[in-house]
Scaffold this motif. Structure first.
Motif, PDB file in Angstrom:
ATOM      1  N   LEU A  47      -2.571  -9.945   1.005  1.00 41.44           N
ATOM      2  CA  LEU A  47      -1.740 -10.418   2.115  1.00 41.44           C
ATOM      3  C   LEU A  47      -0.634  -9.436   2.498  1.00 41.44           C
ATOM      4  O   LEU A  47      -0.132  -9.476   3.613  1.00 41.44           O
ATOM      5  N   THR A  48      -0.226  -8.562   1.549  1.00 40.19           N
ATOM      6  CA  THR A  48       0.842  -7.595   1.815  1.00 40.19           C
ATOM      7  C   THR A  48       0.700  -6.415   0.863  1.00 40.19           C
ATOM      8  O   THR A  48       0.125  -6.548  -0.215  1.00 40.19           O
ATOM      9  N   ASP A  49       1.236  -5.266   1.282  1.00 36.27           N
ATOM     10  CA  ASP A  49       1.247  -4.098   0.397  1.00 36.27           C
ATOM     11  C   ASP A  49       2.656  -3.771  -0.088  1.00 36.27           C
ATOM     12  O   ASP A  49       2.889  -2.721  -0.668  1.00 36.27           O
ATOM     13  N   ASP A  50       3.619  -4.684   0.143  1.00 41.56           N
ATOM     14  CA  ASP A  50       5.002  -4.483  -0.283  1.00 41.56           C
ATOM     15  C   ASP A  50       5.137  -4.894  -1.748  1.00 41.56           C
ATOM     16  O   ASP A  50       4.948  -6.074  -2.079  1.00 41.56           O
ATOM     17  N   PRO A  51       5.468  -3.958  -2.657  1.00 40.31           N
ATOM     18  CA  PRO A  51       5.599  -4.313  -4.082  1.00 40.31           C
ATOM     19  C   PRO A  51       6.609  -5.413  -4.336  1.00 40.31           C
ATOM     20  O   PRO A  51       6.469  -6.191  -5.279  1.00 40.31           O
ATOM     21  N   ARG A  52       7.643  -5.492  -3.484  1.00 38.86           N
ATOM     22  CA  ARG A  52       8.656  -6.524  -3.684  1.00 38.86           C
ATOM     23  C   ARG A  52       8.091  -7.909  -3.420  1.00 38.86           C
ATOM     24  O   ARG A  52       8.384  -8.868  -4.146  1.00 38.86           O
ATOM     25  N   LEU A  53       7.266  -8.047  -2.395  1.00 37.74           N
ATOM     26  CA  LEU A  53       6.647  -9.340  -2.087  1.00 37.74           C
ATOM     27  C   LEU A  53       5.577  -9.693  -3.114  1.00 37.74           C
ATOM     28  O   LEU A  53       5.393 -10.867  -3.460  1.00 37.74           O
ATOM     29  N   ILE A  54       4.876  -8.681  -3.600  1.00 38.91           N
ATOM     30  CA  ILE A  54       3.874  -8.937  -4.648  1.00 38.91           C
ATOM     31  C   ILE A  54       4.580  -9.376  -5.931  1.00 38.91           C
ATOM     32  O   ILE A  54       4.157 -10.319  -6.607  1.00 38.91           O
ATOM     33  N   GLY A  55       5.674  -8.697  -6.268  1.00 38.17           N
ATOM     34  CA  GLY A  55       6.464  -9.104  -7.429  1.00 38.17           C
ATOM     35  C   GLY A  55       7.062 -10.489  -7.271  1.00 38.17           C
ATOM     36  O   GLY A  55       7.367 -11.158  -8.258  1.00 38.17           O
ATOM     37  N   GLY A  56       7.205 -10.944  -6.015  1.00 40.49           N
ATOM     38  CA  GLY A  56       7.727 -12.277  -5.756  1.00 40.49           C
ATOM     39  C   GLY A  56       6.863 -13.381  -6.341  1.00 40.49           C
ATOM     40  O   GLY A  56       7.347 -14.481  -6.618  1.00 40.49           O
ATOM     41  N   ALA A 376       9.194  -0.047  -5.648  1.00 40.25           N
ATOM     42  CA  ALA A 376       9.222   0.310  -4.230  1.00 40.25           C
ATOM     43  C   ALA A 376      10.025   1.583  -3.982  1.00 40.25           C
ATOM     44  O   ALA A 376       9.709   2.367  -3.086  1.00 40.25           O
ATOM     45  N   GLU A 377      11.058   1.809  -4.784  1.00 37.97           N
ATOM     46  CA  GLU A 377      11.936   2.951  -4.574  1.00 37.97           C
ATOM     47  C   GLU A 377      11.508   4.198  -5.364  1.00 37.97           C
ATOM     48  O   GLU A 377      11.621   5.319  -4.868  1.00 37.97           O
ATOM     49  N   ALA A 378      11.017   4.009  -6.599  1.00 40.24           N
ATOM     50  CA  ALA A 378      10.763   5.154  -7.479  1.00 40.24           C
ATOM     51  C   ALA A 378       9.357   5.196  -8.050  1.00 40.24           C
ATOM     52  O   ALA A 378       9.024   6.141  -8.772  1.00 40.24           O
ATOM     53  N   GLY A 379       8.532   4.195  -7.770  1.00 47.23           N
ATOM     54  CA  GLY A 379       7.174   4.171  -8.290  1.00 47.23           C
ATOM     55  C   GLY A 379       7.052   3.364  -9.571  1.00 47.23           C
ATOM     56  O   GLY A 379       8.039   3.138 -10.280  1.00 47.23           O
ATOM     57  N   THR A 380       5.842   2.932  -9.872  1.00 50.13           N
ATOM     58  CA  THR A 380       5.627   2.091 -11.053  1.00 50.13           C
ATOM     59  C   THR A 380       5.893   2.796 -12.378  1.00 50.13           C
ATOM     60  O   THR A 380       6.372   2.152 -13.315  1.00 50.13           O
TER      61      THR A 380
END
Length: 446
Positions: A47-56, A376-380
């Motif tokens: 549904l999204t590629d934003d790591p912050r939303l996935i982490g949600g 999102a800012e520095a990578g996994t």
């Protein structure tokens, strides 16, 4: 005198028919949990590629551990645990049916996923606490180490091996299918629990004091018990680091390791290897190294797993790292859960457990949110590297405590005095947690 279970004696003992039903229910529902653990992030990533939303997704599931921990503990001390567990499992089955219908009907987006994961987390808060409180009533005291190890192994094998593999396969067939299967596992779990005969005696559930006083009683007892309080603080920090790692693992899998959804499920399943190994060696390790040595070993294993994930961009290395992570967390859980079950007075066990979990699991939503932001800012790899540093600090703190025999001293003193004297000011302070602030613990006892 309250005696802690000895691993060697526990390993030779039959645990009874009611424990077998409790274990089977935990194993079945754990498989369903593993299905959703794999499918939930995959659905969010679709549904999204934003790591912050996935982490949600992880934030939604773990937030109830902070919000409802203490009320859940009060309920555990007031209700018939067997009946309550059955009802919660049925409610979670209905919730997953709604999510399945939403996905099929096209109205199952991120908001519905977040809401469902939040409500599933509410149920998990109660069930985790209730199941641990129930174990001493359905298994002999001398078998507590083995009983807890078996349940944790079943949970880790289900959530870490069978469930993720099955969930990834089902997700490839139909996006909604994994959630429907999870609903079915909750129905099976409810049926098994309904067939149990033993539960906590009604006399131990009665309390004539006010609700607020009852809730505060568990908090006051735990906070005055220096050993369990410091274990809870250490657990919080370990949970923070572990939750951050798991929240971004699906992103790492697709963007760094270039794995398919099924490959992601296979990678998650490697946790089962470490979990099953830990279920066999945790009682023996505790017997050989002592509780202090076992906890030092767990912190070292978890630190190593985070370091491998950060430094080696290989699916095979990631699988080994997850196996190490699961081995460490299960061993930690076996040690600290048995300590709580045997040191806390039984009439306070639900409430004291809930306060412990409130502290320990308070790091889960914070870690999940922080993991998404950092990724999102520095990578996994930066998330895993930070986790390795945190766990190294925890290992050093535990080594310092082990030199003072901070657990053994308290256990021996309480065995002499009995649980009623566990709040005595003579209790040693344990390892110095002030070096790192209000810190930490391991991933949830799944």
């Amino acid at each position: 005198m309250t005696k802690l279970a000895t691993p060697t004696a526990a390993g030779r003992q039959r645990l009874g028919a009611d424990f077998s039903k409790l274990w089977s229910a935990a194993a079945v529902s754990a498989i369903g949990d593993g299905v959703t653990i794999a499918a939930g992030p995959l659905l969010a990533a679709q549904l999204t590629d934003d790591p912050r939303l996935i982490g949600g997704v992880s934030v939604a599931f773990t937030a109830p551990f902070v919000l409802f921990g203490i009320p859940a503990g009060l309920l555990v001390d007031r209700v018939d645990l067997r009946k309550a567990l059955v009802r919660v499992d049925l409610a979670r089955a209905v919730l997953l049916v709604v999510l399945t219908a939403g996905i099929i009907g096209g109205w199952g987006g991120l908001p519905l996923l977040y809401v469902c994961m939040f409500l599933l987390g509410v149920g998990e808060v109660f069930c985790r606490n209730a199941a641990q409180v129930l174990v001493p009533f359905v298994a002999p005291e001398s078998g507590l180490s083995t009983a807890n190890a078996r349940i944790m192994a079943a949970q880790e094998a289900g959530t870490g091996f069978v469930g993720p593999l099955f969930g990834a396969l089902l997700f490839g067939v139909a996006v909604a299918l994994p959630f429907g299967v999870d609903a079915a596992t909750f129905l099976c779990s409810a049926l098994l629990l309904a067939r149990m005969r033993r539960t906590r005696p009604p006399a131990e559930r009665r309390d004539t004091t006010g609700v607020l006083a009852q809730m505060l009683a568990g908090a006051k007892w735990l906070w005055r018990h220096h050993l369990l309080r410091n274990l809870a603080l250490l657990s919080c920090t370990i949970n923070l680091a572990g939750s951050a790692m798991l929240a971004v693992l699906v992103v790492h899998s697709s963007q760094v390791l270039e794995l398919s959804p099924f490959g992601y499920g296979v990678m998650l399943s490697c946790q089962a290897v470490g979990a099953v190994l830990a279920s066999r060696i945790a009682p023996l390790l505790t017997n050989r190294l002592g509780r202090e040595g076992a906890l030092v070993a767990t912190a070292t294993l978890i630190a190593s797993s985070e370091a491998v994930l950060a430094l080696v961009p290989s699916p095979y290395a990631a699988g080994i790292a997850l196996a190490l992570f699961a081995c460490g967390t299960v061993t930690w859980n076996v040690v600290v859960v048995v300590l709580r079950q045997t040191l806390v007075p039984r009439h306070l066990l639900g409430r004291a457990n809930s306060v412990y979990r409130l502290i320990a699991w308070g790091g889960l939503p914070v870690g999940a949110a922080a993991g998404g932001i950092v990724a999102a800012e520095a990578g996994t790899p930066a998330v895993f590297g930070a986790g390795a540093i945190v766990m190294t600090v925890i290992a050093v703190i535990l080594i310092r405590g082990a030199r003072r025999r901070w657990i053994t001293t308290v256990v021996e003193a309480q065995q002499d005095d009995g649980p009623a004297h566990a709040t005595d000011d003579r209790t040693p302070a344990g390892p110095d947690t002030t070096d790192t602030g209000p810190n930490a613990r391991t991933m949830p006892e799944r």
